[in-house]
Scaffold this motif. Structure first.
Motif, PDB file in Angstrom:
ATOM      1  N   THR A   1      -7.544  36.753  34.677  1.00 33.43           N
ATOM      2  CA  THR A   1      -6.668  35.911  33.866  1.00 33.43           C
ATOM      3  C   THR A   1      -7.180  34.481  33.879  1.00 33.43           C
ATOM      4  N   VAL A   2      -6.698  33.701  32.916  1.00 36.23           N
ATOM      5  CA  VAL A   2      -7.079  32.289  32.841  1.00 36.23           C
ATOM      6  C   VAL A   2      -5.834  31.448  32.608  1.00 36.23           C
ATOM      7  N   SER A   3      -5.882  30.224  33.098  1.00 37.21           N
ATOM      8  CA  SER A   3      -4.868  29.210  32.811  1.00 37.21           C
ATOM      9  C   SER A   3      -5.479  28.191  31.877  1.00 37.21           C
ATOM     10  N   ILE A   4      -4.702  27.722  30.884  1.00 42.69           N
ATOM     11  CA  ILE A   4      -5.247  26.839  29.854  1.00 42.69           C
ATOM     12  C   ILE A   4      -4.338  25.628  29.691  1.00 42.69           C
ATOM     13  N   GLY A   5      -4.971  24.448  29.777  1.00 46.14           N
ATOM     14  CA  GLY A   5      -4.265  23.213  29.476  1.00 46.14           C
ATOM     15  C   GLY A   5      -4.679  22.705  28.121  1.00 46.14           C
ATOM     16  N   VAL A   6      -3.684  22.285  27.286  1.00 46.25           N
ATOM     17  CA  VAL A   6      -3.945  21.867  25.911  1.00 46.25           C
ATOM     18  C   VAL A   6      -3.511  20.413  25.750  1.00 46.25           C
ATOM     19  N   ALA A   7      -4.381  19.611  25.104  1.00 39.64           N
ATOM     20  CA  ALA A   7      -4.031  18.216  24.838  1.00 39.64           C
ATOM     21  C   ALA A   7      -4.546  17.831  23.463  1.00 39.64           C
ATOM     22  N   VAL A   8      -3.737  17.027  22.741  1.00 40.67           N
ATOM     23  CA  VAL A   8      -4.091  16.577  21.395  1.00 40.67           C
ATOM     24  C   VAL A   8      -4.544  15.121  21.465  1.00 40.67           C
ATOM     25  N   ALA A   9      -5.610  14.800  20.741  1.00 40.11           N
ATOM     26  CA  ALA A   9      -6.109  13.428  20.710  1.00 40.11           C
ATOM     27  C   ALA A   9      -5.048  12.503  20.134  1.00 40.11           C
ATOM     28  N   ARG A  10      -4.841  11.360  20.775  1.00 46.64           N
ATOM     29  CA  ARG A  10      -3.813  10.408  20.374  1.00 46.64           C
ATOM     30  C   ARG A  10      -4.445   9.102  19.915  1.00 46.64           C
ATOM     31  N   ALA A  11      -3.752   8.399  19.017  1.00 46.69           N
ATOM     32  CA  ALA A  11      -4.220   7.095  18.555  1.00 46.69           C
ATOM     33  C   ALA A  11      -4.246   6.117  19.723  1.00 46.69           C
ATOM     34  N   GLY A  12      -5.315   5.332  19.780  1.00 45.83           N
ATOM     35  CA  GLY A  12      -5.428   4.340  20.835  1.00 45.83           C
ATOM     36  C   GLY A  12      -5.981   4.873  22.136  1.00 45.83           C
ATOM     37  N   GLY A  13      -6.205   6.170  22.228  1.00 44.44           N
ATOM     38  CA  GLY A  13      -6.730   6.755  23.454  1.00 44.44           C
ATOM     39  C   GLY A  13      -8.248   6.761  23.481  1.00 44.44           C
ATOM     40  N   THR A  14      -8.776   7.305  24.533  1.00 43.32           N
ATOM     41  CA  THR A  14     -10.222   7.436  24.705  1.00 43.32           C
ATOM     42  C   THR A  14     -10.563   8.900  24.967  1.00 43.32           C
ATOM     43  N   PRO A  15     -11.834   9.271  24.879  1.00 42.75           N
ATOM     44  CA  PRO A  15     -12.203  10.647  25.208  1.00 42.75           C
ATOM     45  C   PRO A  15     -11.777  11.035  26.623  1.00 42.75           C
ATOM     46  N   GLN A  16     -11.893  10.114  27.559  1.00 40.94           N
ATOM     47  CA  GLN A  16     -11.489  10.439  28.919  1.00 40.94           C
ATOM     48  C   GLN A  16      -9.989  10.656  29.021  1.00 40.94           C
ATOM     49  N   ASP A  17      -9.226   9.898  28.225  1.00 41.67           N
ATOM     50  CA  ASP A  17      -7.779  10.115  28.209  1.00 41.67           C
ATOM     51  C   ASP A  17      -7.462  11.537  27.759  1.00 41.67           C
ATOM     52  N   LEU A  18      -8.179  12.027  26.755  1.00 35.80           N
ATOM     53  CA  LEU A  18      -7.947  13.381  26.264  1.00 35.80           C
ATOM     54  C   LEU A  18      -8.273  14.417  27.338  1.00 35.80           C
ATOM     55  N   VAL A  19      -9.398  14.221  28.036  1.00 31.51           N
ATOM     56  CA  VAL A  19      -9.782  15.145  29.103  1.00 31.51           C
ATOM     57  C   VAL A  19      -8.756  15.109  30.222  1.00 31.51           C
TER      58      VAL A  19
ATOM     59  N   ASP B   1      -2.083  32.144  34.582  1.00 32.42           N
ATOM     60  CA  ASP B   1      -2.063  33.087  33.457  1.00 32.42           C
ATOM     61  C   ASP B   1      -1.099  32.611  32.373  1.00 32.42           C
ATOM     62  N   ARG B   2      -1.263  31.372  31.973  1.00 31.70           N
ATOM     63  CA  ARG B   2      -0.382  30.804  30.952  1.00 31.70           C
ATOM     64  C   ARG B   2      -1.055  29.629  30.262  1.00 31.70           C
ATOM     65  N   VAL B   3      -0.436  29.178  29.159  1.00 32.88           N
ATOM     66  CA  VAL B   3      -0.917  28.045  28.368  1.00 32.88           C
ATOM     67  C   VAL B   3       0.123  26.931  28.450  1.00 32.88           C
ATOM     68  N   VAL B   4      -0.312  25.715  28.713  1.00 39.31           N
ATOM     69  CA  VAL B   4       0.595  24.570  28.803  1.00 39.31           C
ATOM     70  C   VAL B   4       0.079  23.455  27.910  1.00 39.31           C
ATOM     71  N   LEU B   5       0.957  22.896  27.092  1.00 42.75           N
ATOM     72  CA  LEU B   5       0.617  21.785  26.206  1.00 42.75           C
ATOM     73  C   LEU B   5       1.060  20.479  26.841  1.00 42.75           C
ATOM     74  N   HIS B   6       0.146  19.530  26.903  1.00 41.52           N
ATOM     75  CA  HIS B   6       0.487  18.223  27.451  1.00 41.52           C
ATOM     76  C   HIS B   6       1.152  17.385  26.368  1.00 41.52           C
ATOM     77  N   ALA B   7       2.377  16.927  26.649  1.00 40.66           N
ATOM     78  CA  ALA B   7       3.103  16.096  25.695  1.00 40.66           C
ATOM     79  C   ALA B   7       2.930  14.629  26.071  1.00 40.66           C
ATOM     80  N   ARG B   8       3.085  13.744  25.096  1.00 36.97           N
ATOM     81  CA  ARG B   8       2.859  12.326  25.332  1.00 36.97           C
ATOM     82  C   ARG B   8       3.824  11.755  26.358  1.00 36.97           C
ATOM     83  N   ASP B   9       5.060  12.305  26.403  1.00 39.71           N
ATOM     84  CA  ASP B   9       6.062  11.802  27.347  1.00 39.71           C
ATOM     85  C   ASP B   9       5.974  12.504  28.694  1.00 39.71           C
ATOM     86  N   ALA B  10       4.830  13.200  28.927  1.00 31.68           N
ATOM     87  CA  ALA B  10       4.551  13.883  30.201  1.00 31.68           C
ATOM     88  C   ALA B  10       5.362  15.133  30.390  1.00 31.68           C
ATOM     89  N   SER B  11       6.209  15.483  29.427  1.00 35.92           N
ATOM     90  CA  SER B  11       6.847  16.789  29.476  1.00 35.92           C
ATOM     91  C   SER B  11       5.875  17.822  28.982  1.00 35.92           C
TER      92      SER B  11
END
Length: 488
Positions: free
Chosen positions: A438-456, A472-482
């Motif tokens: 199984t794999v665990s996956i973290g997802v993040a969307v590029a945001r205005a004003g951010g940098t490549p390192q911020d996305l990573v 064994d799940r997928v988690v999306l990183h939200a801007r408000d840290a939720s």
């Protein structure tokens, strides 16, 4: 460790055989005075043929360069040139180098120039070009000889011109052989060049003596003819030796210069031959010049093409992960930077994928099995990514990264979930790891004003939450840290 006694004994026997050959040549001249010319010409012919056989046998040995065959051809041409004198000597017509003999003596230079011009790393197409240039050079040599000699013999007034052809050709071969030997790395080619340098040194001295001193004497059938045997016997002895394993030596700057300049040898020889023919046969000289220019040009184009292909292969190797076969961390960094510069903010989403409990997999199946597991996971992720127009790479260890060309969270989450399910259901992954992977996956969307390192960092934070939530799940990183979590 000393040399093998059997090897030393074999070399001693060959040396003794060569000495006996010289003694036999001298004895036959003494005993058969009335046929001394024929006997001496025959002995010299056999000596050159002996060298040809020894070179051919050397070419058949394992680990030796096959260019010994070409040297054998040169020796065979010289032997045939000397043998061409036999009918004239036997019938009392003079035996002093008829036209056919002179022609073969000049032709023998072409194979040697070919061997000394090419490089082991040259592709087959380049060698074919060199072979064509060598044939044209042989044709020009034929024309030069034909302009000064006939089948019956060489007029006395033309002898000096032919001597100059021999002198220039012999000196050219001698100098080139020494340069290639001095500048060569430890390899079978360097042994060949060293052998040719020794042979060419002796041959140049003997030929100069015969052409400029002995030619005014009584001709063949004298004791000085034994000197003509000598270079061929030496080459036969060298070619018959059992050499030690060849040690590779790092190339110096001068070595590289010589190797890069060696393709000029045949074109330069063609230009020299063409210059010699220009006063008498300008059309043939023009043909030689055209062949030199065209051949060198084609060689240069092929060399540049090969260099470009090598650069492309090196670039691919530098950006491909050796274990998994997908893009490596360096290629990912370049791609992320490129995407980031294309738009602000870039329309990309980042997936950071980690193989769950990989240490336990390694402990269970060992490192080879762990590597097989990583390859299987990489294949699944790469296949899924290519179907969606995404870019997959190995990030390091058991982590992978996927760049998705979209900012829609739903698109990224759907792809991440598809990847998670594909890995979990893969028979290849299961077989490699000895159980379900199984794999665990973290997802993040590029945001205005951010940098490549911020996305990573955002994708890494989401991955950390996915692993903390049970893997064994997928988690999306939200801007408000939720986080938005898709469980298995």
């Amino acid at each position: 460790m000393g040399d093998d006694p059997r090897k030393r004994g074999g070399e001693a026997r060959l040396l003794a055989l060569a000495a006996l050959y010289l003694c036999g040549h001298a004895l036959l001249i003494t005993l058969l005075r009335t046929h001394a010319q024929v006997v001496s010409i025959a002995c010299v012919t056999v000596a050159a043929a002996w060298a040809a056989v020894a070179c051919a046998r050397r070419a058949r040995r394992a680990g030796e360069t096959k260019d010994w065959w070409i040297v054998a051809l040169a020796m065979l041409l010289w032997s045939a040139g000397m043998a061409a004198n036999l009918p004239f000597a036997a019938t009392g017509q003079g035996a002093v180098n008829p036209g056919v003999s002179m022609l073969l003596f000049v032709l023998y230079m072409a194979p040697l120039l070919f061997v000394l011009a090419w490089r082991p790393e040259d592709p087959a197409a380049v060698r074919r070009i060199d072979g064509g240039l060598a044939l044209v050079l042989a044709g020009l040599f034929c024309a030069i000889v034909a302009g000064h000699a006939s089948v019956a013999g060489t007029p006395l007034e033309n002898v000096p011109a032919l001597r100059s052809v021999y002198d220039v050709g012999n000196a050219f071969i001698l100098g080139l052989a020494f340069i290639r030997w001095l500048a060569g790395a430890g390899s079978p080619q360097r042994v060949l060049f060293g052998s040719l340098a020794i042979y060419a040194s002796i041959y140049f001295a003997v030929a100069f003596y015969v052409n400029h001193v002995e030619s005014i004497g009584p001709g063949y059938g004298v004791f000085s003819d034994l000197a003509i045997d000598f270079p061929f016997l030496v080459l036969a002895l060298i070619a018959s030796r059992r050499g030690r394993p060849h040690a590779e030596i790092a190339l110096r700057r001068v070595d590289k210069v010589v190797q890069l300049a060696s393709p000029l040898v045949l074109p330069l020889a063609l230009l020299l031959a063409s210059a010699h023919l220009m006063p008498s046969q300008p059309w043939l000289a023009g043909l030689g010049i055209a062949a030199a220019v065209l051949g060198y040009g084609m060689r240069t184009v092929l060399a540049q093409l090969r260099a470009q292909e090598q650069l492309e292969r090196l670039a691919a190797v530098a950006t491909i992960d050796a274990l998994t076969g997908i893009a490596n961390r360096r290629r990912f960094d370049e791609r992320l930077a490129s995407e980031w510069m294309s738009a602000r903010p870039p329309a990309i989403t980042l997936l950071l994928v980690d193989v769950d409990h990989f240490k336990a997999i390694n402990d269970r199946v060992g490192h080879p099995g762990g590597d097989a597991c990583l390859r299987a996971v990489a294949h699944v992720l790469g296949t899924q990514a290519s179907r969606s127009g995404a870019f997959a790479a190995r990030y390091g260890g058991e982590e992978f990264v996927v760049l998705v060309p979209a900012r829609e969270e739903g698109v990224a989450l759907a792809l991440a979930e598809s990847m998670r399910e594909a890995v979990s259901g893969s028979d290849a992954c299961r077989t490699a790891a000895g159980g379900r992977v199984t794999v665990s996956i973290g997802v993040a969307v590029a945001r205005a004003g951010g940098t490549p390192q911020d996305l990573v960092d955002a994708a890494d934070a989401a991955l950390y939450r996915a692993k903390g939530a049970g893997r064994d799940r997928v988690v999306l990183h939200a801007r408000d840290a939720s986080s938005v979590t898709t469980a298995s």
